[in-house]
Design a protein around this motif. Structure first.
Motif, PDB file in Angstrom:
ATOM      1  N   TYR A  90       0.832  -1.203   0.000  1.00 39.23           N
ATOM      2  CA  TYR A  90       0.000   0.000   0.000  1.00 39.23           C
ATOM      3  C   TYR A  90       0.866   1.252   0.000  1.00 39.23           C
ATOM      4  O   TYR A  90       2.019   1.245   0.457  1.00 39.23           O
ATOM      5  CB  TYR A  90      -0.906   0.025   1.242  1.00 39.23           C
ATOM      6  CG  TYR A  90      -2.006  -1.002   1.218  1.00 39.23           C
ATOM      7  CD1 TYR A  90      -3.285  -0.678   0.771  1.00 39.23           C
ATOM      8  CD2 TYR A  90      -1.771  -2.302   1.645  1.00 39.23           C
ATOM      9  CE1 TYR A  90      -4.302  -1.621   0.761  1.00 39.23           C
ATOM     10  CE2 TYR A  90      -2.775  -3.258   1.633  1.00 39.23           C
ATOM     11  CZ  TYR A  90      -4.040  -2.905   1.189  1.00 39.23           C
ATOM     12  OH  TYR A  90      -5.041  -3.842   1.168  1.00 39.23           O
ATOM     13  N   ASP A  91       0.278   2.335  -0.508  1.00 40.50           N
ATOM     14  CA  ASP A  91       0.846   3.670  -0.370  1.00 40.50           C
ATOM     15  C   ASP A  91       0.123   4.324   0.797  1.00 40.50           C
ATOM     16  O   ASP A  91      -1.061   4.661   0.699  1.00 40.50           O
ATOM     17  CB  ASP A  91       0.630   4.472  -1.658  1.00 40.50           C
ATOM     18  CG  ASP A  91       1.221   5.873  -1.565  1.00 40.50           C
ATOM     19  OD1 ASP A  91       1.981   6.126  -0.610  1.00 40.50           O
ATOM     20  OD2 ASP A  91       0.907   6.715  -2.435  1.00 40.50           O
ATOM     21  N   THR A  98      -5.987   7.145   4.557  1.00 36.97           N
ATOM     22  CA  THR A  98      -6.536   5.912   3.993  1.00 36.97           C
ATOM     23  C   THR A  98      -5.495   5.247   3.108  1.00 36.97           C
ATOM     24  O   THR A  98      -4.978   5.874   2.173  1.00 36.97           O
ATOM     25  CB  THR A  98      -7.795   6.211   3.157  1.00 36.97           C
ATOM     26  OG1 THR A  98      -8.751   6.868   3.993  1.00 36.97           O
ATOM     27  CG2 THR A  98      -8.389   4.921   2.611  1.00 36.97           C
ATOM     28  N   PRO A  99      -5.137   3.989   3.373  1.00 38.08           N
ATOM     29  CA  PRO A  99      -4.144   3.305   2.531  1.00 38.08           C
ATOM     30  C   PRO A  99      -4.664   3.129   1.101  1.00 38.08           C
ATOM     31  O   PRO A  99      -5.846   2.867   0.881  1.00 38.08           O
ATOM     32  CB  PRO A  99      -3.955   1.955   3.233  1.00 38.08           C
ATOM     33  CG  PRO A  99      -4.509   2.133   4.607  1.00 38.08           C
ATOM     34  CD  PRO A  99      -5.594   3.145   4.495  1.00 38.08           C
ATOM     35  N   LYS A 100      -3.750   3.261   0.141  1.00 36.96           N
ATOM     36  CA  LYS A 100      -4.078   3.067  -1.264  1.00 36.96           C
ATOM     37  C   LYS A 100      -3.309   1.851  -1.778  1.00 36.96           C
ATOM     38  O   LYS A 100      -2.077   1.830  -1.749  1.00 36.96           O
ATOM     39  CB  LYS A 100      -3.709   4.312  -2.072  1.00 36.96           C
ATOM     40  CG  LYS A 100      -3.975   4.166  -3.562  1.00 36.96           C
ATOM     41  CD  LYS A 100      -3.525   5.396  -4.321  1.00 36.96           C
ATOM     42  CE  LYS A 100      -3.721   5.221  -5.821  1.00 36.96           C
ATOM     43  NZ  LYS A 100      -3.220   6.403  -6.578  1.00 36.96           N
ATOM     44  N   TYR A 101      -4.033   0.860  -2.234  1.00 41.78           N
ATOM     45  CA  TYR A 101      -3.390  -0.368  -2.700  1.00 41.78           C
ATOM     46  C   TYR A 101      -2.651  -0.111  -4.011  1.00 41.78           C
ATOM     47  O   TYR A 101      -3.226   0.395  -4.985  1.00 41.78           O
ATOM     48  CB  TYR A 101      -4.439  -1.463  -2.898  1.00 41.78           C
ATOM     49  CG  TYR A 101      -3.851  -2.784  -3.366  1.00 41.78           C
ATOM     50  CD1 TYR A 101      -3.191  -3.619  -2.491  1.00 41.78           C
ATOM     51  CD2 TYR A 101      -3.953  -3.169  -4.709  1.00 41.78           C
ATOM     52  CE1 TYR A 101      -2.640  -4.823  -2.899  1.00 41.78           C
ATOM     53  CE2 TYR A 101      -3.405  -4.366  -5.141  1.00 41.78           C
ATOM     54  CZ  TYR A 101      -2.751  -5.190  -4.227  1.00 41.78           C
ATOM     55  OH  TYR A 101      -2.212  -6.365  -4.650  1.00 41.78           O
ATOM     56  N   ILE A 102      -1.365  -0.463  -4.048  1.00 44.12           N
ATOM     57  CA  ILE A 102      -0.558  -0.273  -5.262  1.00 44.12           C
ATOM     58  C   ILE A 102       0.169  -1.560  -5.651  1.00 44.12           C
ATOM     59  O   ILE A 102       1.035  -1.544  -6.517  1.00 44.12           O
ATOM     60  CB  ILE A 102       0.467   0.856  -5.081  1.00 44.12           C
ATOM     61  CG1 ILE A 102       1.377   0.575  -3.890  1.00 44.12           C
ATOM     62  CG2 ILE A 102      -0.223   2.204  -4.936  1.00 44.12           C
ATOM     63  CD1 ILE A 102       2.517   1.587  -3.746  1.00 44.12           C
ATOM     64  N   SER A 158      10.528   9.055   9.916  1.00 39.94           N
ATOM     65  CA  SER A 158      11.188  10.344  10.120  1.00 39.94           C
ATOM     66  C   SER A 158      10.484  11.429   9.319  1.00 39.94           C
ATOM     67  O   SER A 158       9.594  11.172   8.508  1.00 39.94           O
ATOM     68  CB  SER A 158      12.660  10.263   9.695  1.00 39.94           C
ATOM     69  OG  SER A 158      12.775  10.264   8.285  1.00 39.94           O
ATOM     70  N   GLU A 159      10.929  12.665   9.540  1.00 42.57           N
ATOM     71  CA  GLU A 159      10.306  13.796   8.841  1.00 42.57           C
ATOM     72  C   GLU A 159      10.587  13.783   7.352  1.00 42.57           C
ATOM     73  O   GLU A 159       9.953  14.502   6.588  1.00 42.57           O
ATOM     74  CB  GLU A 159      10.802  15.110   9.443  1.00 42.57           C
ATOM     75  CG  GLU A 159      12.293  15.369   9.274  1.00 42.57           C
ATOM     76  CD  GLU A 159      13.118  14.771  10.412  1.00 42.57           C
ATOM     77  OE1 GLU A 159      14.287  15.164  10.567  1.00 42.57           O
ATOM     78  OE2 GLU A 159      12.592  13.911  11.148  1.00 42.57           O
ATOM     79  N   TYR A 160      11.527  12.941   6.917  1.00 42.00           N
ATOM     80  CA  TYR A 160      11.834  12.864   5.493  1.00 42.00           C
ATOM     81  C   TYR A 160      10.864  11.963   4.741  1.00 42.00           C
ATOM     82  O   TYR A 160      10.847  11.961   3.507  1.00 42.00           O
ATOM     83  CB  TYR A 160      13.264  12.335   5.290  1.00 42.00           C
ATOM     84  CG  TYR A 160      14.316  13.150   5.976  1.00 42.00           C
ATOM     85  CD1 TYR A 160      14.668  14.409   5.515  1.00 42.00           C
ATOM     86  CD2 TYR A 160      14.950  12.668   7.111  1.00 42.00           C
ATOM     87  CE1 TYR A 160      15.633  15.170   6.155  1.00 42.00           C
ATOM     88  CE2 TYR A 160      15.924  13.414   7.762  1.00 42.00           C
ATOM     89  CZ  TYR A 160      16.259  14.665   7.281  1.00 42.00           C
ATOM     90  OH  TYR A 160      17.213  15.413   7.920  1.00 42.00           O
ATOM     91  N   GLY A 161      10.109  11.188   5.448  1.00 42.21           N
ATOM     92  CA  GLY A 161       9.329  10.186   4.756  1.00 42.21           C
ATOM     93  C   GLY A 161       7.861  10.145   5.120  1.00 42.21           C
ATOM     94  O   GLY A 161       7.015  10.673   4.419  1.00 42.21           O
ATOM     95  N   TYR A 162       7.550   9.467   6.204  1.00 46.76           N
ATOM     96  CA  TYR A 162       6.175   9.100   6.556  1.00 46.76           C
ATOM     97  C   TYR A 162       5.549   8.274   5.443  1.00 46.76           C
ATOM     98  O   TYR A 162       4.370   8.415   5.133  1.00 46.76           O
ATOM     99  CB  TYR A 162       5.330  10.343   6.864  1.00 46.76           C
ATOM    100  CG  TYR A 162       5.773  11.052   8.111  1.00 46.76           C
ATOM    101  CD1 TYR A 162       5.694  10.441   9.358  1.00 46.76           C
ATOM    102  CD2 TYR A 162       6.300  12.344   8.045  1.00 46.76           C
ATOM    103  CE1 TYR A 162       6.115  11.095  10.503  1.00 46.76           C
ATOM    104  CE2 TYR A 162       6.735  12.996   9.177  1.00 46.76           C
ATOM    105  CZ  TYR A 162       6.635  12.371  10.407  1.00 46.76           C
ATOM    106  OH  TYR A 162       7.062  13.001  11.543  1.00 46.76           O
ATOM    107  N   ARG A 163       6.376   7.409   4.850  1.00 46.53           N
ATOM    108  CA  ARG A 163       5.893   6.484   3.827  1.00 46.53           C
ATOM    109  C   ARG A 163       5.934   5.086   4.428  1.00 46.53           C
ATOM    110  O   ARG A 163       6.901   4.351   4.269  1.00 46.53           O
ATOM    111  CB  ARG A 163       6.758   6.568   2.571  1.00 46.53           C
ATOM    112  CG  ARG A 163       6.795   7.928   1.913  1.00 46.53           C
ATOM    113  CD  ARG A 163       7.654   7.895   0.656  1.00 46.53           C
ATOM    114  NE  ARG A 163       7.098   6.993  -0.322  1.00 46.53           N
ATOM    115  CZ  ARG A 163       7.758   6.603  -1.421  1.00 46.53           C
ATOM    116  NH1 ARG A 163       8.988   7.029  -1.636  1.00 46.53           N
ATOM    117  NH2 ARG A 163       7.198   5.785  -2.283  1.00 46.53           N
ATOM    118  N   MET A 164       4.862   4.742   5.121  1.00 38.45           N
ATOM    119  CA  MET A 164       4.829   3.470   5.829  1.00 38.45           C
ATOM    120  C   MET A 164       4.917   2.289   4.876  1.00 38.45           C
ATOM    121  O   MET A 164       5.588   1.298   5.156  1.00 38.45           O
ATOM    122  CB  MET A 164       3.551   3.373   6.660  1.00 38.45           C
ATOM    123  CG  MET A 164       3.468   4.393   7.775  1.00 38.45           C
ATOM    124  SD  MET A 164       4.716   4.134   9.046  1.00 38.45           S
ATOM    125  CE  MET A 164       4.191   2.561   9.716  1.00 38.45           C
ATOM    126  N   GLY A 165       4.241   2.377   3.745  1.00 34.11           N
ATOM    127  CA  GLY A 165       4.275   1.277   2.784  1.00 34.11           C
ATOM    128  C   GLY A 165       5.670   1.063   2.223  1.00 34.11           C
ATOM    129  O   GLY A 165       6.153  -0.077   2.139  1.00 34.11           O
TER     130      GLY A 165
END
Length: 307
Positions: free
Chosen positions: A53-54, A60-64, A268-275
């Motif tokens: 997911y993104d 809301t997670p977006k399935y990719i 971290s503040e550079y990302g927040y990209r859990m997926g």
């Protein structure tokens, strides 16, 4: 005349009686297996699911699908982190022969050896954070001990933690400091459990020096070597704290490893990209899984040979 027949123990019957010996060990293991499943196995599969997911962790997670893994394939920072993990892998293996050498040195009956053992044991008990800070001061190009040593040798100072070509090796050396102490402790324990009859028999046959070490001592230290290799390699793949304390991934991201890059992308503040972060974590887990399977196979083979 007594014609009664002697009493006999009734035959055991019932499902529990037939399977008791096989089930009792599993009943004792059940609580631990339950906790392991809830807190280890389930999060692994949940992490793999999140990697599809993104997601920023809140929305809301977006399935990719495999989109995060496709992006990894073209991510130069990911391959830099992977390369650094390889350097950590091979660099950390030096802790094993170094620990063995220290153990052989300290396994002598001489005056003051107990004090020497405690000094070499010290790095293992102090925090990794403290070790990272100490080595940061050691590498300080303005007033660190390395600066004075190089000046004494007539060499120009080197800013190890600011040099993109040297920084990873400098952090690995810092990590080797406590890891070598751990391997030393393992080998000291193994040396204390050597069979004296084999040692004496080898001496009577004229074995000494390298022959004694490779033919008599090292085969008896195989269990200690096995544990040292397992812990050292897993520790190299899980490296995080030293990098966080000493460089925070710098300079220019050249000291990142997979664990730290995962943290940067996910939390971290550079990302927040859990997926994307969990995709990196999944790759790291698969790398560890290959080695863990190999370790379990070796343990199984050794048990079979023992039986």
């Amino acid at each position: 005349m007594n014609t009664s027949t002697p009493s006999t123990t009734p035959a055991r019957s019932g499902w529990w009686a037939r399977h008791q010996m096989a089930l009792v060990p599993w009943l004792f293991l059940a609580p631990a297996l339950l906790m392991f499943g809830i807190y280890v196995v389930a999060p692994i599969f949940e992490s793999m699911a999140i990697s599809l997911y993104d997601w920023d962790g809140l929305g809301t997670p977006k399935y990719i699908g495999l989109g995060n893994y496709v992006e990894l394939w073209s991510d130069e920072d990911f391959f830099t982190a992977l390369r650094n993990n390889v350097i950590w892998f091979f660099g950390f293996l030096l802790a094993i022969p170094m620990g063995l050498g220290l153990a052989l040195l300290l396994n002598q009956e001489v005056f003051g050896i107990r004090l020497a053992k405690s000094l070499f044991f010290f790095p293992f008990v102090i925090s990794q954070v403290v070790i990272g800070l100490v080595f940061s001061w050691f590498y300080d190009p303005t007033n660190g001990l390395l600066l004075h040593v190089m000046a004494w040798l007539g060499m120009d100072p080197i800013a190890v933690l600011s040099d993109e070509h040297l920084v990873t090796y400098g952090i690995v050396i810092a990590g080797l400091y406590p890891q070598t102490a751990y391997c030393m402790i393992l080998y000291l324990t193994g040396l204390n459990n050597l069979r004296p009859d084999l040692i004496e028999a080898a001496r009577l046959e004229g074995a000494k020096g390298w022959t004694m070490l490779f033919k008599i001592v090292l085969p008896q230290l195989r269990p200690a070597t096995f544990i040292a290799v397992v812990v050292t390699i897993i520790g190299s793949l899980r490296s995080f704290d030293m990098i966080s304390i000493m460089t925070q991934g710098g300079p220019y991201g050249q000291s990142r490893v997979l664990a730290y890059y995962m943290y940067e992308q996910a939390l971290s503040e550079y990302g927040y990209r859990m997926g994307y972060g969990t995709a990196i974590a999944t790759v790291l887990f698969l790398l560890m899984l290959v080695y863990i399977v190999f370790v379990l196979y070796r343990v199984y083979r050794q048990e079979q040979e023992t039986d």
